[in-house]
Design an enzyme around this catalytic site. Structure first.
Site, PDB file in Angstrom:
ATOM      1  N   LYS A 266       2.987  -4.067  -7.747  1.00 29.48           N
ATOM      2  CA  LYS A 266       2.348  -5.114  -6.946  1.00 29.48           C
ATOM      3  C   LYS A 266       1.140  -4.521  -6.244  1.00 29.48           C
ATOM      4  CE  LYS A 266       5.282  -3.898  -3.132  1.00 29.48           C
ATOM      5  NZ  LYS A 266       4.224  -3.352  -2.291  1.00 29.48           N
TER       6      LYS A 266
ATOM      7  N   ASP B  47       9.088   0.657  -2.715  1.00 29.81           N
ATOM      8  CA  ASP B  47       7.946   1.552  -2.481  1.00 29.81           C
ATOM      9  C   ASP B  47       8.297   2.961  -1.976  1.00 29.81           C
ATOM     10  OD1 ASP B  47       6.689  -0.811  -3.141  1.00 29.81           O
ATOM     11  OD2 ASP B  47       5.511  -0.991  -1.308  1.00 29.81           O
TER      12      ASP B  47
ATOM     13  N   CYS C  13       6.447  -3.858   3.669  1.00 27.55           N
ATOM     14  CA  CYS C  13       6.876  -4.347   2.347  1.00 27.55           C
ATOM     15  C   CYS C  13       8.352  -4.722   2.287  1.00 27.55           C
ATOM     16  CB  CYS C  13       6.485  -3.342   1.272  1.00 27.55           C
ATOM     17  SG  CYS C  13       4.688  -3.270   1.082  1.00 27.55           S
TER      18      CYS C  13
HETATM   19  C1  VGL Z   1       2.901  -0.928   2.390  1.00 25.06           C
HETATM   20  C2  VGL Z   1       1.074  -0.998   3.754  1.00 25.06           C
HETATM   21  C3  VGL Z   1       0.242  -1.091   2.664  1.00 25.06           C
HETATM   22  C4  VGL Z   1       4.391  -0.830   2.282  1.00 25.06           C
HETATM   23  C5  VGL Z   1       2.087  -1.038   1.286  1.00 25.06           C
HETATM   24  O1  VGL Z   1       4.897  -0.414   1.210  1.00 25.06           O
HETATM   25  O2  VGL Z   1       5.072  -1.166   3.279  1.00 25.06           O
HETATM   26  N1  VGL Z   1       2.393  -0.937   3.626  1.00 25.06           N
HETATM   27  N2  VGL Z   1       0.763  -1.115   1.434  1.00 25.06           N
END
Ligand code: VGL
Ligand code: ZN
Length: 198
Positions: free
Chosen positions: A106, A9, A151
């Site tokens: 995702k 991410d 994540c």
């Molecule tokens: C994430 C919060 C919400 C992450 C993704 O990538 O850690 N955190 N969505």
């Protein structure tokens, strides 16, 4: 050969200026790009939510970001709207190398969040990544990226539970660190047998 790098991410919304900015989120990009040279297999993940996703505080009248709500699958932190499919916020940081083998998305299920690259937050619905890794004979994983306490953490713990040999490079990850989430994540990863390296 059997060792893959998974970059979690590294998207604009998790970098300074983004909707869910992680402090120093952009500072790890150059190091991650360099680390890619050491791996035959590089996988990137992308948080990828539809508008009005159930993990957004804006979808729960009376709630604010960082509130925790009860979902059918358990407690869920409510986030600012972020990583909406096709937006600039959901795009990878512009300096990140994206010449890896696989990009796995995702969080596209409107009703269930997905922190982990392996399972949605019901801890049961698979993303398919396990099958991809196993059919390629990959047994060792190194994880880096954002956010270390969400994540990266969930992905590392799931991978260890699935029997992969997992290392998280904490120096190439950054945390949200809300309400003690970083300390809890470090303890949880250690308990699951994840190696932490810096
Ligand atoms: C994430 C919060 C919400 C992450 C993704 O990538 O850690 N955190 N969505
Ligand atoms: Zn998200």
């Amino acid at each position: 050969m059997n060792h893959a790098l998974i970059v979690i991410d590294v998207q604009n919304d998790f970098c300074p200026g983004g909707a869910l900015a992680v402090t120093g989120g952009d500072a790890i990009v150059a190091g991650i790009n360099a680390l890619m040279d050491d791996f035959r297999t590089v996988i990137l993940t992308q948080d990828w939510h539809p508008r009005g996703h159930s993990s957004f505080a804006s979808s729960h009248p009376g709630s604010a970001p960082m509130d925790v709500t009860d979902m059918p699958y358990g407690p869920q932190v409510l986030w600012p709207d972020h990583c909406i499919q096709g937006t600039t916020g959901a795009a990878f940081h512009s300096d990140l190398r994206t010449d890896g083998d696989l990009i796995i998305r995702k969080g596209y299920n409107p009703a269930i969040d997905s922190y982990s690259a392996f399972f949605e937050n019901d801890r049961a619905t698979p993303t398919g990544l396990e099958g991809y890794l196993r059919t390629r004979g990959i047994t060792r994983l190194t994880l880096v990226g954002l956010a270390l306490d969400f994540c990266v953490n969930f992905s590392a713990v799931d991978a260890a539970r699935l029997g992969f040999d997992v290392t998280v490079r904490t120096d190439l990850s950054r945390a949200i660190d809300a309400n003690g989430s970083l300390d809890a994540a470090i303890a949880g990863m250690r308990d699951a047998g994840v190696a932490l390296a810096a």
